[in-house]
Design an enzyme around this catalytic site. Structure first.
Site, short mmCIF file in Angstrom:
data_model
loop_
_atom_site.label_atom_id
_atom_site.label_comp_id
_atom_site.label_asym_id
_atom_site.label_seq_id
_atom_site.Cartn_x
_atom_site.Cartn_y
_atom_site.Cartn_z
N GLN A 11 5.68 2.25 4.58
CA GLN A 11 5.22 2.50 3.35
C GLN A 11 4.82 3.67 2.73
O GLN A 11 5.78 4.35 2.07
CB GLN A 11 3.49 1.77 3.57
CG GLN A 11 4.10 0.30 3.60
CD GLN A 11 2.90 -0.99 2.99
OE1 GLN A 11 2.49 -1.37 2.00
NE2 GLN A 11 2.33 -0.89 4.06
N VAL A 12 3.88 4.52 3.44
CA VAL A 12 3.57 5.59 2.99
C VAL A 12 4.32 6.96 3.49
O VAL A 12 4.89 8.34 2.48
CB VAL A 12 1.96 6.52 3.99
CG1 VAL A 12 1.48 7.84 3.12
CG2 VAL A 12 0.71 4.95 3.08
N ASP A 35 10.84 9.11 18.50
CA ASP A 35 10.45 8.23 19.09
C ASP A 35 8.68 8.49 19.57
O ASP A 35 8.19 8.98 20.99
CB ASP A 35 10.54 7.39 20.25
CG ASP A 35 9.89 6.01 20.79
OD1 ASP A 35 9.16 5.34 20.45
OD2 ASP A 35 10.69 5.30 21.01
N LEU A 36 8.12 8.23 18.83
CA LEU A 36 5.89 8.57 18.98
C LEU A 36 5.47 7.71 20.37
O LEU A 36 4.74 8.09 20.68
CB LEU A 36 5.36 7.99 17.61
CG LEU A 36 5.54 9.41 16.62
CD1 LEU A 36 4.44 9.10 15.89
CD2 LEU A 36 5.58 10.65 17.19
N THR A 61 0.76 -0.10 13.45
CA THR A 61 -0.23 -0.39 12.12
C THR A 61 -0.26 -1.81 12.89
O THR A 61 -0.61 -3.04 12.01
CB THR A 61 0.75 -0.10 11.02
OG1 THR A 61 2.02 -1.00 10.54
CG2 THR A 61 0.41 1.78 10.79
N ASP A 101 -9.88 3.18 7.10
CA ASP A 101 -11.10 2.91 7.21
C ASP A 101 -11.54 1.64 8.29
O ASP A 101 -12.87 1.77 8.59
CB ASP A 101 -10.78 1.58 5.73
CG ASP A 101 -10.60 0.78 6.16
OD1 ASP A 101 -9.09 1.16 6.56
OD2 ASP A 101 -10.31 -0.84 6.00
N TYR A 124 -7.14 -1.25 17.48
CA TYR A 124 -6.28 -0.73 15.87
C TYR A 124 -7.15 0.87 15.59
O TYR A 124 -6.92 2.13 16.05
CB TYR A 124 -5.18 -1.62 15.29
CG TYR A 124 -5.21 -0.17 14.22
CD1 TYR A 124 -3.80 0.14 13.73
CD2 TYR A 124 -6.17 -0.52 12.50
CE1 TYR A 124 -3.42 1.20 13.07
CE2 TYR A 124 -5.82 0.32 11.62
CZ TYR A 124 -4.06 1.27 11.67
OH TYR A 124 -4.33 1.54 10.78
N1 LIG Z 1 -0.83 -0.96 5.90
C1 LIG Z 1 -2.54 -0.46 5.94
O1 LIG Z 1 -2.76 -0.93 5.11
C2 LIG Z 1 -2.74 0.63 6.46
C3 LIG Z 1 -4.19 0.82 5.64
C4 LIG Z 1 -5.19 2.34 6.52
C5 LIG Z 1 -4.27 2.79 6.99
N2 LIG Z 1 -2.94 3.14 7.38
C6 LIG Z 1 -1.95 3.80 8.24
O2 LIG Z 1 -1.63 4.68 7.00
C7 LIG Z 1 -0.50 5.55 7.62
C8 LIG Z 1 0.84 4.93 6.96
O3 LIG Z 1 0.51 3.76 6.91
P1 LIG Z 1 2.16 2.82 6.16
O4 LIG Z 1 1.56 1.17 6.05
O5 LIG Z 1 2.82 3.46 5.80
O6 LIG Z 1 2.77 2.04 8.13
P2 LIG Z 1 3.52 1.13 8.01
O7 LIG Z 1 4.51 0.96 6.68
O8 LIG Z 1 3.77 0.05 9.04
O9 LIG Z 1 5.14 1.88 8.70
C9 LIG Z 1 4.39 2.48 10.25
C10 LIG Z 1 5.59 4.29 10.31
O10 LIG Z 1 5.68 4.20 11.55
C11 LIG Z 1 6.86 4.27 12.57
N3 LIG Z 1 6.45 4.39 13.89
C12 LIG Z 1 6.19 3.08 14.46
N4 LIG Z 1 6.40 3.10 15.62
C13 LIG Z 1 6.60 4.64 15.68
C14 LIG Z 1 7.13 5.02 16.96
N5 LIG Z 1 7.12 4.53 18.21
N6 LIG Z 1 7.92 6.07 16.23
C15 LIG Z 1 8.15 6.37 15.64
N7 LIG Z 1 7.72 6.38 14.06
C16 LIG Z 1 6.76 4.82 14.85
C17 LIG Z 1 7.79 2.45 11.48
O11 LIG Z 1 8.78 2.89 11.75
P3 LIG Z 1 9.87 1.88 12.40
O12 LIG Z 1 10.42 1.13 11.13
O13 LIG Z 1 10.93 1.43 13.08
O14 LIG Z 1 8.78 0.43 12.75
C18 LIG Z 1 7.13 2.75 10.68
O15 LIG Z 1 8.63 3.84 9.65
C19 LIG Z 1 -0.81 4.92 9.70
O16 LIG Z 1 -1.31 5.44 9.68
C20 LIG Z 1 -1.51 3.67 9.06
O17 LIG Z 1 -2.19 4.29 10.30
C21 LIG Z 1 -2.63 1.96 6.92
#
Ligand SMILES: NC(=O)c1ccc[n+]([C@@H]2O[C@H](COP(=O)([O-])OP(=O)(O)OC[C@H]3O[C@@H](n4cnc5c(N)ncnc54)[C@H](OP(=O)(O)O)[C@@H]3O)[C@@H](O)[C@H]2O)c1
Length: 299
Positions: A11-12, A35-36, A61, A101, A124
């Protein structure tokens, strides 16, 4: 400027991709490119790309699954950011990272300030906290953006789940005792871009002035309040919705593998005072996202 952006299928990451092009060439690294879960491979990958700015929204996530996949969550959320930061520290390259959070235990009702003591309730949250601390330890110039309750018109998120359920069920039962700010990926990208615009205009971005900053929508609601606003917003935009009632339930009525904080409010004092950024209200941002969602569904 060469900008390495991870998480571009998330998303972000997706929301940041276009806006970051304002500052230079964006090298979009998906999981196949970087690949993280293999932190040992990061240094070589960065040597090849030679970024001048690293933006890392990629993360593990899956909050509930992380309870069973602790090692993987820590590799991606702690060891990988540590490796990115170690590379960046050696070269003075700024790193923008994202956190949550969920590093807090959610006690009380006051909004959490950046310097408040974290105490995560879940694997997490613990893995994200370990990532924050590992980055700080390297001494690289960094900004850690703590955000909450992220959603967008695409991806896997609460907005999309409620939009689907509202078209399938007459009654939705939604948790009403967890409080926070639903935050669209779009307004996170807007805030980060605003911060970068000023920092990159200076001599040494985030040197002595980065650290952690809270970035979430203004205002507070519960998941129940958020769901109600989504359902009403869809109805107001003419989407055929069958949901008639959104019933408030307690967290204890909806057991999940991972524990979640009851109070996810994030304080914006540092964001406003140090970075001169003001966030839109969550309802304003939701209206914008619903407009986009409805035109996407209609297309
Ligand atoms: N979602 C929330 O509600 C939330 C709330 C608070 C903070 N955050 C933080 O905000 C940030 C952005 O979150 P988001 O909602 O955009 O997350 P998201 O939509 O779940 O996307 C996660 C991203 O990380 C990638 N990823 C996962 N495992 C990986 C790996 N092994 N190697 C490389 N890439 C990998 C995923 O790729 P794939 O598509 O290949 O899996 C995807 O592009 C994160 O740091 C999260 O912790 C999120």
């Amino acid at each position: 400027m060469r900008i390495l952006l991870t998480g571009v299928t998330g998303q972000v990451g997706r929301a940041l991709w276009q806006p970051l092009a304002e500052f230079g060439t964006v090298i979009a690294a998906d999981r196949a490119a970087l690949d993280l879960s293999q932190p040992g491979s990061i240094e070589r990958a960065l040597d090849e790309v030679r970024p001048q700015l690293i933006v890392n929204p990629a993360a593990y996530t899956a909050v509930d699954l992380a309870e069973d996949e602790r090692d993987l969550a820590f590799r991606i959320n702690a060891e990988a950011p540590a490796a990115l930061a170690a590379w960046a520290a050696g070269r003075g390259v700024p790193l923008v990272h994202f956190s949550t959070d969920y590093v807090f235990d959610g006690t009380g009702e006051n909004p959490w300030r950046e310097q408040d003591e974290p105490s995560p309730l879940s694997v997490y949250g613990a893995s994200k906290l370990a990532g924050e601390r590992a980055i700080a330890r390297t001494g690289c110039p960094h900004l850690i953006v703590r955000t909450s309750w992220v959603y967008a018109v695409d991806g896997k998120n609460f907005l999309r789940t409620i939009a689907r359920l509202a078209r399938e069920r007459q009654e939705l039962r939604i948790v009403a005792d967890q409080f926070g700010a639903p935050t669209s990926a779009r307004i996170i990208a807007g805030a980060v871009t605003g911060i970068l615009r000023k920092q990159l205009a200076g001599q040494a971005p985030f040197v002595g002035g980065g650290g952690i900053v809270n970035v979430s929508a203004a205002g507070t609601t519960s998941w129940h309040g958020f769901a109600t606003a989504i359902v009403e917003g869809l109805k107001a935009r003419g989407v055929p919705v069958v949901a008639e009632r959104v019933i408030p339930i307690a967290t204890s009525d909806f057991p999940t593998k991972a524990r979640r904080p009851l109070n996810s409010r994030l304080d914006h004092g540092r964001l406003n005072a140090v970075f001169d950024v003001t966030m839109p209200d969550w309802q304003v941002a939701l209206a914008e996202e619903l407009d986009g969602f409805v035109s996407m569904v209609a297309a």
